[in-house]
Design a protein around this motif. Structure first.
Motif, short mmCIF file in Angstrom:
data_model
loop_
_atom_site.label_atom_id
_atom_site.label_comp_id
_atom_site.label_asym_id
_atom_site.label_seq_id
_atom_site.Cartn_x
_atom_site.Cartn_y
_atom_site.Cartn_z
N ALA A 254 1.74 -0.44 8.47
CA ALA A 254 1.36 -1.81 8.13
C ALA A 254 0.69 -1.86 6.76
O ALA A 254 0.80 -2.85 6.02
CB ALA A 254 0.42 -2.38 9.19
N GLY A 255 -0.01 -0.77 6.41
CA GLY A 255 -0.69 -0.70 5.12
C GLY A 255 0.25 -0.63 3.93
O GLY A 255 -0.18 -0.73 2.78
N THR B 52 -8.13 -1.11 -5.54
CA THR B 52 -6.67 -1.07 -5.59
C THR B 52 -6.20 -0.52 -6.94
O THR B 52 -5.35 0.37 -7.01
CB THR B 52 -6.09 -2.48 -5.38
OG1 THR B 52 -6.56 -2.99 -4.13
CG2 THR B 52 -4.58 -2.46 -5.37
N LEU B 53 -6.75 -1.08 -8.01
CA LEU B 53 -6.38 -0.61 -9.35
C LEU B 53 -6.73 0.87 -9.52
O LEU B 53 -5.98 1.64 -10.12
CB LEU B 53 -7.10 -1.45 -10.42
CG LEU B 53 -6.67 -2.90 -10.54
CD1 LEU B 53 -7.54 -3.64 -11.53
CD2 LEU B 53 -5.21 -3.01 -10.92
N GLY B 54 -7.89 1.27 -8.97
CA GLY B 54 -8.30 2.67 -9.06
C GLY B 54 -7.35 3.59 -8.33
O GLY B 54 -7.03 4.68 -8.80
N VAL C 229 -3.18 11.63 -1.42
CA VAL C 229 -3.86 10.33 -1.41
C VAL C 229 -3.75 9.70 -0.02
O VAL C 229 -4.74 9.21 0.53
CB VAL C 229 -3.27 9.39 -2.47
CG1 VAL C 229 -3.93 8.02 -2.41
CG2 VAL C 229 -3.43 9.98 -3.86
N VAL C 230 -2.55 9.73 0.55
CA VAL C 230 -2.35 9.15 1.88
C VAL C 230 -3.22 9.87 2.91
O VAL C 230 -3.86 9.23 3.76
CB VAL C 230 -0.86 9.23 2.27
CG1 VAL C 230 -0.67 8.93 3.76
CG2 VAL C 230 -0.04 8.26 1.43
N ALA C 231 -3.26 11.21 2.84
CA ALA C 231 -4.06 11.98 3.79
C ALA C 231 -5.54 11.64 3.69
O ALA C 231 -6.23 11.48 4.71
CB ALA C 231 -3.84 13.48 3.57
N MET C 232 -6.05 11.51 2.46
CA MET C 232 -7.47 11.20 2.30
C MET C 232 -7.78 9.76 2.70
O MET C 232 -8.86 9.46 3.21
CB MET C 232 -7.92 11.48 0.86
CG MET C 232 -7.86 12.94 0.46
SD MET C 232 -8.69 14.06 1.62
CE MET C 232 -10.39 13.90 1.09
N LEU C 233 -6.83 8.84 2.49
CA LEU C 233 -7.01 7.48 2.98
C LEU C 233 -7.10 7.47 4.51
O LEU C 233 -7.92 6.75 5.09
CB LEU C 233 -5.83 6.60 2.54
CG LEU C 233 -5.99 5.77 1.27
CD1 LEU C 233 -4.69 5.04 0.97
CD2 LEU C 233 -7.12 4.78 1.39
N ILE C 234 -6.26 8.28 5.16
CA ILE C 234 -6.30 8.39 6.62
C ILE C 234 -7.66 8.90 7.08
O ILE C 234 -8.27 8.35 8.01
CB ILE C 234 -5.17 9.31 7.12
CG1 ILE C 234 -3.81 8.63 6.95
CG2 ILE C 234 -5.39 9.71 8.58
CD1 ILE C 234 -2.62 9.54 7.19
N ALA D 150 -0.93 0.72 -2.32
CA ALA D 150 -1.38 1.00 -3.68
C ALA D 150 -1.21 2.48 -4.01
O ALA D 150 -0.88 2.84 -5.15
CB ALA D 150 -2.84 0.58 -3.85
N ALA D 151 -1.42 3.35 -3.00
CA ALA D 151 -1.23 4.78 -3.21
C ALA D 151 0.23 5.09 -3.53
O ALA D 151 0.53 5.92 -4.40
CB ALA D 151 -1.67 5.55 -1.96
#
Length: 433
Positions: free
Chosen positions: A186-187, A200-202, A249-254, A58-59
């Motif tokens: 995988a994400g 997801t929408l957010g 975004v990816v870094a903060m998701l991690i 989603a990111a």
């Protein structure tokens, strides 16, 4: 629109396409630094803490959606020689009414939010010093003075430094938590876990998705890009902006997945969630990492503050100028000279004052119920408004045929418009009616 046979100050034909060189990058860095606020990072952290790496895809989609929207805004400015508000105004008086109400109400509440967000990490770094209200006022006044006395070139350099600090800190923290590379790849496969639809929408629509996307074209003009010869440069600049945003975004998701998901640590929603994260980092990695993170938190919040103080004030100055009188037929009304004049204008400085002083009253008061509702509704409608009006403008005779939307642009803008309409409905439903 200006004749394409015009020449630059160096005598070079203005219509000759510029090579898309890294040395020109600037407005994209500004829009990335402004669009990613502390609240966006917390929302991403919470998504990671709840669903791990599952929503990484989603990111990525969100990054592509933002590239399409900002490219469309920049293309309008360069292809037509007209500002975005001038384009909106050509669609009918309803756009003027909406923008007038939106920019006044939004600016009043956002001013207080931005000052508080910038003050939070300072209070966390210096807990024995003055309180939140003092630092909020200091950051607001600092932003006011900086934007008031500096033109775009200095503003861009400072924003570049701030986004550099943000980038280094966020990437450092993501590396420290030791990401699971296999799970992160995988994400990238589209999966919707139970209860994840709104997150997801957010993620797709929220991070970097604000009025600053509409300001991108104004920063393009302020940079000195004024016609279609800069189109390739603008497109490279825009891609850099939102790839950078995507990396944030990816870094903060991690961080959310590795640091919070396994331990089921909950964060406070909103900007204060980053103070909570600072505490988690201190427990796990020590005070040094926690303090470094708070410095990055400040860079994130303060870059958004001065970005809005500059970019939305430029939009407001253009709004007032177009409202007072239409530009003469066939005459350019966008470009570096116009942007420079607007940065010195009374409306620009009046809106700067509006963003700074009236919102300070909200630091002592709970936000009035009616104002919260108005702010929520107007804000929820802005991104659908931007996406759908860009489709209208860039498929009409207002745009030269060469630069009108192709099927890819129309598809991406239609997708983003639909996404933002769904988010708009959800945001309005969630308001405390």
């Amino acid at each position: 629109m200006a004749e394409t046979s015009a020449t630059t100050e160096t005598g070079e034909p203005a219509s000759r396409p510029r090579k898309s060189s890294w040395k020109y990058i600037g407005p994209g860095i500004v829009v990335a630094a402004t669009g990613v606020g502390a609240g966006d990072l917390v929302a991403t952290l919470i998504a990671g803490s709840k669903f791990g790496y599952t929503l990484m895809w989603a990111a990525v989609i969100g990054c592509v959606v933002k590239i399409s929207l900002a490219e469309a805004a920049g293309r309008w400015h360069l292809a037509t020689g007209r500002t975005l508000f001038d384009g909106w105004r050509s669609l009918g008086p309803w756009t003027t009414v909406y923008f007038a109400v939106y920019v006044v109400v939004w600016g009043f509440i956002y001013g207080a939010t931005a000052m508080s967000s910038s003050a939070l990490p300072i209070v966390a770094l210096f807990p024995d010093g003055p309180g939140l209200k003092f630092w909020a006022i200091v950051t607001g006044l600092t932003g006011l003075v900086f934007v008031w006395f500096n033109r775009y070139a200095v503003f861009e350099k400072v924003m570049t430094v701030l986004i550099g600090i943000m980038f280094v800190v966020v990437m450092y923290v993501a590396i420290r938590v030791v990401p699971d590379v296999g799970a992160s790849f995988a994400g990238l496969l589209p999966v919707l876990p139970d209860g994840s639809l709104l997150y997801t929408l957010g993620l797709i629509g929220g991070v970097g998705g604000t009025i600053t996307m509409a300001a991108y074209g104004y920063w393009v003009n302020a940079k000195g890009w004024s016609d279609s010869s800069w189109m390739k440069v603008m497109r490279l600049d825009n891609r850099v902006a939102y790839i950078t945003t995507g990396l944030f975004v990816v870094a903060m998701l991690i961080v959310g997945a590795e640091l919070l998901h396994a331990s089921q640590t909950a964060l406070t929603s909103g900007d204060r969630g980053l103070v909570d994260l600072g505490g988690v980092l201190e427990d796990r990695f020590g005070a040094g990492t926690a303090k470094l993170f708070l410095v990055g938190f400040f860079a994130t919040s303060f870059s958004s503050l001065i970005g809005v103080w500059h970019g939305v004030s430029l939009m407001f100055a253009d709004f007032v100028e177009r409202f007072r009188a239409s530009a003469a037929a066939g005459e350019d009304n966008a470009g570096p000279a116009v942007a420079d004049r607007q940065q010195r204008s009374l409306p620009f400085r009046a809106y700067l004052l509006w963003l700074t002083f009236p919102p300070m009253t909200l630091l002592w008061l709970d936000e009035p119920f009616g104002l919260v509702i108005a702010y929520g509704v107007l804000g929820a409608f802005f991104m659908p408004f931007l996406a759908l009006t860009l489709i209208w403008l860039l498929n009409s005779s207002r745009t030269p045929g060469e630069w009108r939307n192709g099927w890819i642009s129309n598809g991406m803008l239609a997708l983003s418009g639909l996404l933002f309409v769904v988010l708009c409905v959800q945001q309005v439903r969630d308001l405390p009616w």
